[in-house]
Design an enzyme around this catalytic site. Structure first.
Site, PDB file in Angstrom:
ATOM      1  N   ALA A   1       0.867  -1.173   0.000  1.00 46.51           N
ATOM      2  CA  ALA A   1       0.000   0.000   0.000  1.00 46.51           C
ATOM      3  C   ALA A   1       0.908   1.227   0.000  1.00 46.51           C
ATOM      4  O   ALA A   1       2.100   1.121   0.290  1.00 46.51           O
ATOM      5  CB  ALA A   1      -0.866  -0.023   1.250  1.00 46.51           C
TER       6      ALA A   1
ATOM      7  N   GLY B   1       0.533  -5.082   0.802  1.00 43.55           N
ATOM      8  CA  GLY B   1      -0.635  -4.997  -0.083  1.00 43.55           C
ATOM      9  C   GLY B   1      -0.349  -5.573  -1.461  1.00 43.55           C
ATOM     10  O   GLY B   1      -1.268  -6.023  -2.154  1.00 43.55           O
TER      11      GLY B   1
ATOM     12  N   GLU C   1      -0.844  -9.183  -1.069  1.00 37.43           N
ATOM     13  CA  GLU C   1      -2.288  -9.385  -0.846  1.00 37.43           C
ATOM     14  C   GLU C   1      -3.054  -9.292  -2.169  1.00 37.43           C
ATOM     15  O   GLU C   1      -3.985 -10.059  -2.419  1.00 37.43           O
ATOM     16  CB  GLU C   1      -2.811  -8.346   0.157  1.00 37.43           C
TER      17      GLU C   1
ATOM     18  N   GLU D   1       4.223  -5.706   7.036  1.00 41.43           N
ATOM     19  CA  GLU D   1       3.446  -4.677   7.757  1.00 41.43           C
ATOM     20  C   GLU D   1       3.824  -4.564   9.226  1.00 41.43           C
ATOM     21  O   GLU D   1       3.792  -3.490   9.809  1.00 41.43           O
ATOM     22  CB  GLU D   1       1.946  -4.981   7.645  1.00 41.43           C
TER      23      GLU D   1
HETATM   24  N1  3HC Z   1       4.620   3.457   0.114  1.00 36.57           N
HETATM   25  C1  3HC Z   1       5.121   4.671  -0.189  1.00 36.57           C
HETATM   26  N2  3HC Z   1       6.407   4.894  -0.508  1.00 36.57           N
HETATM   27  C2  3HC Z   1       7.230   3.828  -0.525  1.00 36.57           C
HETATM   28  C3  3HC Z   1       6.781   2.528  -0.217  1.00 36.57           C
HETATM   29  C4  3HC Z   1       5.410   2.357   0.104  1.00 36.57           C
HETATM   30  N3  3HC Z   1       4.901   1.155   0.389  1.00 36.57           N
HETATM   31  N4  3HC Z   1       7.829   1.681  -0.313  1.00 36.57           N
HETATM   32  C5  3HC Z   1       8.890   2.420  -0.680  1.00 36.57           C
HETATM   33  N5  3HC Z   1       8.537   3.715  -0.796  1.00 36.57           N
HETATM   34  C6  3HC Z   1       9.396   4.836  -1.219  1.00 36.57           C
HETATM   35  C7  3HC Z   1      10.524   5.096  -0.238  1.00 36.57           C
HETATM   36  O1  3HC Z   1      10.107   5.964   0.790  1.00 36.57           O
HETATM   37  C8  3HC Z   1      11.571   5.712  -1.131  1.00 36.57           C
HETATM   38  O2  3HC Z   1      11.211   7.051  -1.334  1.00 36.57           O
HETATM   39  P1  3HC Z   1      12.346   8.180  -1.527  1.00 36.57           P
HETATM   40  O3  3HC Z   1      13.148   7.744  -2.713  1.00 36.57           O
HETATM   41  O4  3HC Z   1      11.561   9.416  -1.726  1.00 36.57           O
HETATM   42  O5  3HC Z   1      13.131   8.164  -0.252  1.00 36.57           O
HETATM   43  C9  3HC Z   1      11.369   4.982  -2.469  1.00 36.57           C
HETATM   44  O6  3HC Z   1      10.048   4.426  -2.410  1.00 36.57           O
HETATM   45  C10 3HC Z   1      12.350   3.856  -2.717  1.00 36.57           C
HETATM   46  O7  3HC Z   1      12.358   3.008  -1.573  1.00 36.57           O
HETATM   47  P2  3HC Z   1      13.707   2.377  -1.005  1.00 36.57           P
HETATM   48  O8  3HC Z   1      14.750   3.428  -0.909  1.00 36.57           O
HETATM   49  O9  3HC Z   1      13.320   1.650   0.218  1.00 36.57           O
HETATM   50  O10 3HC Z   1      14.075   1.391  -2.195  1.00 36.57           O
HETATM   51  P3  3HC Z   1      14.791  -0.039  -2.124  1.00 36.57           P
HETATM   52  O11 3HC Z   1      14.957  -0.468  -3.525  1.00 36.57           O
HETATM   53  O12 3HC Z   1      15.970   0.022  -1.221  1.00 36.57           O
HETATM   54  O13 3HC Z   1      13.736  -1.009  -1.423  1.00 36.57           O
HETATM   55  C11 3HC Z   1      11.572  -1.995  -1.041  1.00 36.57           C
HETATM   56  C12 3HC Z   1      12.539  -1.326  -2.056  1.00 36.57           C
HETATM   57  C13 3HC Z   1      12.145  -3.340  -0.587  1.00 36.57           C
HETATM   58  C14 3HC Z   1      10.263  -2.196  -1.727  1.00 36.57           C
HETATM   59  C15 3HC Z   1      11.435  -1.063   0.190  1.00 36.57           C
HETATM   60  O14 3HC Z   1      11.100   0.227  -0.265  1.00 36.57           O
HETATM   61  C16 3HC Z   1      10.352  -1.474   1.163  1.00 36.57           C
HETATM   62  O15 3HC Z   1      10.582  -2.346   1.982  1.00 36.57           O
HETATM   63  N6  3HC Z   1       9.189  -0.814   1.076  1.00 36.57           N
HETATM   64  C17 3HC Z   1       8.103  -0.999   2.029  1.00 36.57           C
HETATM   65  C18 3HC Z   1       7.392  -2.284   1.834  1.00 36.57           C
HETATM   66  C19 3HC Z   1       6.250  -2.377   2.808  1.00 36.57           C
HETATM   67  O16 3HC Z   1       6.396  -2.148   4.000  1.00 36.57           O
HETATM   68  N7  3HC Z   1       5.078  -2.729   2.313  1.00 36.57           N
HETATM   69  C20 3HC Z   1       3.909  -2.843   3.136  1.00 36.57           C
HETATM   70  C21 3HC Z   1       3.201  -1.539   3.143  1.00 36.57           C
HETATM   71  S1  3HC Z   1       1.839  -1.525   4.249  1.00 36.57           S
HETATM   72  C22 3HC Z   1       0.612  -2.321   3.428  1.00 36.57           C
HETATM   73  O17 3HC Z   1       0.800  -2.785   2.345  1.00 36.57           O
HETATM   74  C23 3HC Z   1      -0.698  -2.372   4.147  1.00 36.57           C
HETATM   75  C24 3HC Z   1      -1.640  -3.355   3.523  1.00 36.57           C
HETATM   76  O18 3HC Z   1      -1.578  -4.558   4.224  1.00 36.57           O
HETATM   77  C25 3HC Z   1      -3.060  -2.844   3.578  1.00 36.57           C
END
Ligand code: 3HC
Ligand code: NAI
Length: 695
Positions: free
Chosen positions: A63, A102, A105, A125
């Protein structure tokens, strides 16, 4: 501007492509056209099967975290997945990169998942203080079985495709080009001419689940959660997948998600997610600054820190020349390294071959000339300015032009060290934390003359060796140890005034720290601080006599606590309590009952105060950098977001008021509120507002 969602055709297979750089997060501007695409293809009789794929470097990584805490614009992810799941023609997710949160999911809303060989799948998450909120805690247990799913969801750690295929999460691994393979797979399923069950209807694994075994695993995990709500909610929701119907369990999952997302813990953990990424953006080091190439590292000193630093490089695949004063010291250092790897082998986290490959990356040396081919050299010798300067003088003579010369000093002035070379632009501090092969934090200390490309190199190198970097300025103890000093001073005063080590440590444990200050001293070794104090001409009223008695902590079986028969469990020691009593009496202090609240205020608030001074002086670029230092280097509880985030939760006004109170009572400088804290308290402003934070 490219469209976030496009649909193309390959014969009777439709391919939906999501394109929302950088990580294809499911922002509103993706969800809306995606819903339209699902509805259109569902109703299009010329479409026999649907492939859902992503452009760019990854499948959907989750998400859009930036949308949390704001009103959710419809369609939300749950509605999207519900629509996808009801499509009766075969639907196939084509997964590359990372299918996270997400994203996974969404993929679970498809009948099938085809993955690239290097893909990773997970529900991280929990690391954001949440549980998967769009069916992940129900559909993943349906496919993998609840015990496997529990482990993945509570750890938040993604799994590789082999494990995913084995467990039934992935249906095929693409041999060649992913989307082509997914199209072929989808077409073959359509050709079977039958209806495939949606994941929500595949209950066999949860129906066969062993609830008692599940509860045992869940109880173990709850014990480790240390006050964090998210892991407990994750486990409960996976349990619901076993005991409730799909719709009931889904409704409960939603309930838990809504509660967590608006709570302080998740806000804190989301803050840390973005803080870590912000920390990599350093003023004066733009994207145009190219890092220097690092092919070989040199490490001087194979003691506690040098050994761990060398292991970090080797673990990241970078060969290391390890230099010591003589071959006995080198033997000792390498034997410790080998022993550490052997422990990993015995735990099953490293293979014998991998251990042998890593050991082969070390080159032994007792001659500085051997460092001539190193692209970076880090010294981790004794913490004495004269020794450091001598080492840097020698390095200056042998290191190749452009090599980075780094010091692991904990406190010393990096600029002064740099004067012993003719190339201060190449000199920098790299402050690793103990044990250096385990701890994530790397404080990169920027000297007055450190070149921007040296910082750029260390930022990218840190990522390669699995560290979380924060760039800080020069001052005694930099960010972390400087703030720690203000806390340490007060912990000892609390003992003299009436607290016991275990009482102070309990306040820390209740706050969520892995351990309190006295347990930490015992673990790290009291002799380290003792030596440091001696070199600075300082003393400690309780810790010094303990050291004089040879009580160095766990390693000698005695410190602030007793560790009987090699145990790591601290037992309060009446002898230490007597020593504290005696020292108090000598000073005419009447020991009294000290409340938990007083302990918390007098240890935490001075740290926050020092953090604010660090910001005023520009030693840290932003408050969130201080939070990253403390959560990654010192075990500050992540559910509280780091000291500066916690200060805002607690209320800066309250902190200033209590600091003033303690300043009035003790007269100590550590309690004198910083100008920045006073300014924010008066204006109701926030550290994260750059206008407010500017000194
Ligand atoms: N939402 C918004 N922005 C995000 C994001 C997300 N889910 N994931 C990454 N970004 C942004 C980062 O803030 C970063 O922004 P910036 O360049 O402005 O600083 C940019 O994307 C690149 O991210 P990384 O520097 O982390 O890039 P990497 O290549 O090193 O890593 C990744 C990629 C492994 C995908 C890592 O970004 C990551 O772990 N992201 C989060 C994944 C996550 O936690 N997903 C679950 C979200 S909650 C959810 O899905 C709820 C659902 O269950 C309803
Ligand atoms: P240590 O005493 O375990 O190791 C120092 C090693 O350096 C010894 O093996 C010694 O033989 C070697 N050495 C000394 N002078 C040398 C020289 N001129 N040439 C080659 N080798 C030499 O010390 P430790 O704890 O590893 O500390 C090293 C540095 O790291 C210090 O600056 C310390 O402040 C810093 N540091 C220590 C931390 C800790 O928790 N121990 C944490 C973070 C930084």
């Amino acid at each position: 501007m490219t469209k976030s969602v496009t649909t193309t055709r390959n014969g009777d297979v439709a391919v939906i492509t999501i394109d929302n750089p950088p990580v294809n997060a499911l922002s509103f501007h993706v969800r809306e056209p995606l819903m339209e695409a699902f509805e259109a293809l569902r109703d299009d009789a010329s479409v026999a099967a649907i492939v859902l794929a992503c452009a760019g470097r990854t499948f959907v990584a989750g998400a859009d975290i930036t949308e949390f805490g704001k009103p959710m614009q419809q369609p939300d992810l749950r509605a999207l997945i519900a629509t996808l799941e009801k499509i009766e023609k075969p639907t196939v997710a084509a997964i590359h990169g990372t299918a996270l949160g997400g994203g996974l999911e969404l993929a679970l809303g498809c009948h099938f998942r085809v993955a690239d060989k290097a893909a990773r799948l997970g529900l991280p998450e929990v690391k954001l203080g949440l549980l998967p909120g769009a069916g992940g805690t129900i559909r993943l247990p349906y496919l993998l079985g609840p015990q496997k799913a529990l482990k993945i969801i509570v750890s938040g750690t993604p799994i590789g495709v082999a494990e995913a295929l084995d467990g039934g999460l992935v249906d095929a691994i693409a041999d060649g080009e992913l989307v082509a393979a997914a199209i072929e797979f989808a077409r073959a399923r359509a050709a079977e001419g039958k209806k495939f069950p949606a994941v929500r209807d595949r209950r066999d694994k949860v129906e066969q689940a062993d609830l008692a075994a599940f509860d045992k695993d869940a109880a173990e995990l709850a014990k480790k959660a240390r006050g964090l709500e998210a892991p407990v909610a994750c486990a409960q929701s996976v349990r619901n997948a076993i005991t409730l119907t799909f719709d009931e369990a889904l409704a409960k999952e939603r309930e838990y998600f809504v509660k967590l997302v608006s709570g302080d813990q998740s806000r804190a953990q989301r803050h840390l997610f973005f803080a870590e990424r912000e920390a990599a953006k350093v003023p004066g080091v733009g994207k145009d600054v190219a890092p220097r190439e690092i092919r070989r590292a040199g490490v001087i000193g194979a003691g506690t820190m040098g050994g761990g630093i060398a292991m970090s490089f080797v673990n990241g695949g970078i060969p290391v020349t390890l230099l010591e004063m003589n071959s006995e010291a080198l033997d000792r250092g390498l034997a410790t390294i080998e022993k550490n790897y052997a422990i990993s082998v015995s735990r099953g986290s490293l293979s014998e071959e991998a251990k042998a490959r890593r050991m082969a990356l070390f080159t032994r040396s007792t001659d500085y000339a051997d460092l001539a081919d190193c692209d970076i050299v880090i010294e981790a010798v004794f913490e004495e300015m004269a020794v450091k300067k001598e080492v840097f003088g020698k390095l200056d003579k042998v290191a190749k032009p452009g090599a980075i010369l780094a010091t692991n000093t904990s406190y010393l002035d990096v600029d002064e060290i740099a004067t012993s070379t003719g190339r201060p632009q190449d000199v920098v501090g790299t402050h690793f934390f103990s044990p250096a092969n385990v701890m994530k934090l790397l404080e990169i200390v920027r000297g007055k003359k450190t070149a921007p490309d040296v910082l750029a190199t260390l930022l990218s190198l840190a990522k390669k060796i699995g560290k979380v970097p924060v760039v800080v300025g020069v001052c005694h103890g930099f960010v972390g140890n400087r703030m720690l000093a203000s806390r340490s001073e007060e912990s000892e005063s609390l003992l003299l005034e009436g607290a016991t080590p275990s009482q102070v440590d309990k306040v820390f444990a209740d706050f969520g720290w892995p351990m309190g200050p006295f347990q930490m001293y015992d673990l790290a070794g009291l002799d380290i601080g003792w030596r440091n104090r001696k070199s600075l001409g300082k003393t400690a009223i309780i810790a010094d006599p303990l050291c004089e008695q040879g009580r160095f902590g766990q390693k000698t079986g005695k410190g602030f606590y007793l560790y009987e028969n090699g145990s790591r469990t601290p037992t309060p020691d009446p002898e230490v309590e007597k020593l504290i009593d005696d020292k108090a009496r000598e000073r005419g202090i009447n020991r009294r009952t000290i409340s938990a609240e007083e302990i918390a205020e007098r240890t935490l608030y001075p740290m926050i105060n020092e953090g604010a001074k660090i910001l005023e002086e520009g030693i840290a670029a932003r408050a969130s950098d201080v939070d990253i230092v403390w959560t990654n280097g010192y075990g500050f509880p992540i559910g509280k977001g780091g000291p500066m985030f916690f200060a805002e939760l607690e209320g800066i006004g309250k902190i200033v008021e209590r600091l003033e109170y303690w300043h009035g009572r003790t007269g100590k400088d550590i309690f004198k509120p910083s100008a920045l804290l006073k300014k924010l308290a008066a204006s109701g402003g926030s550290f994260s507002d750059p206008k407010e934070a500017a000194a």
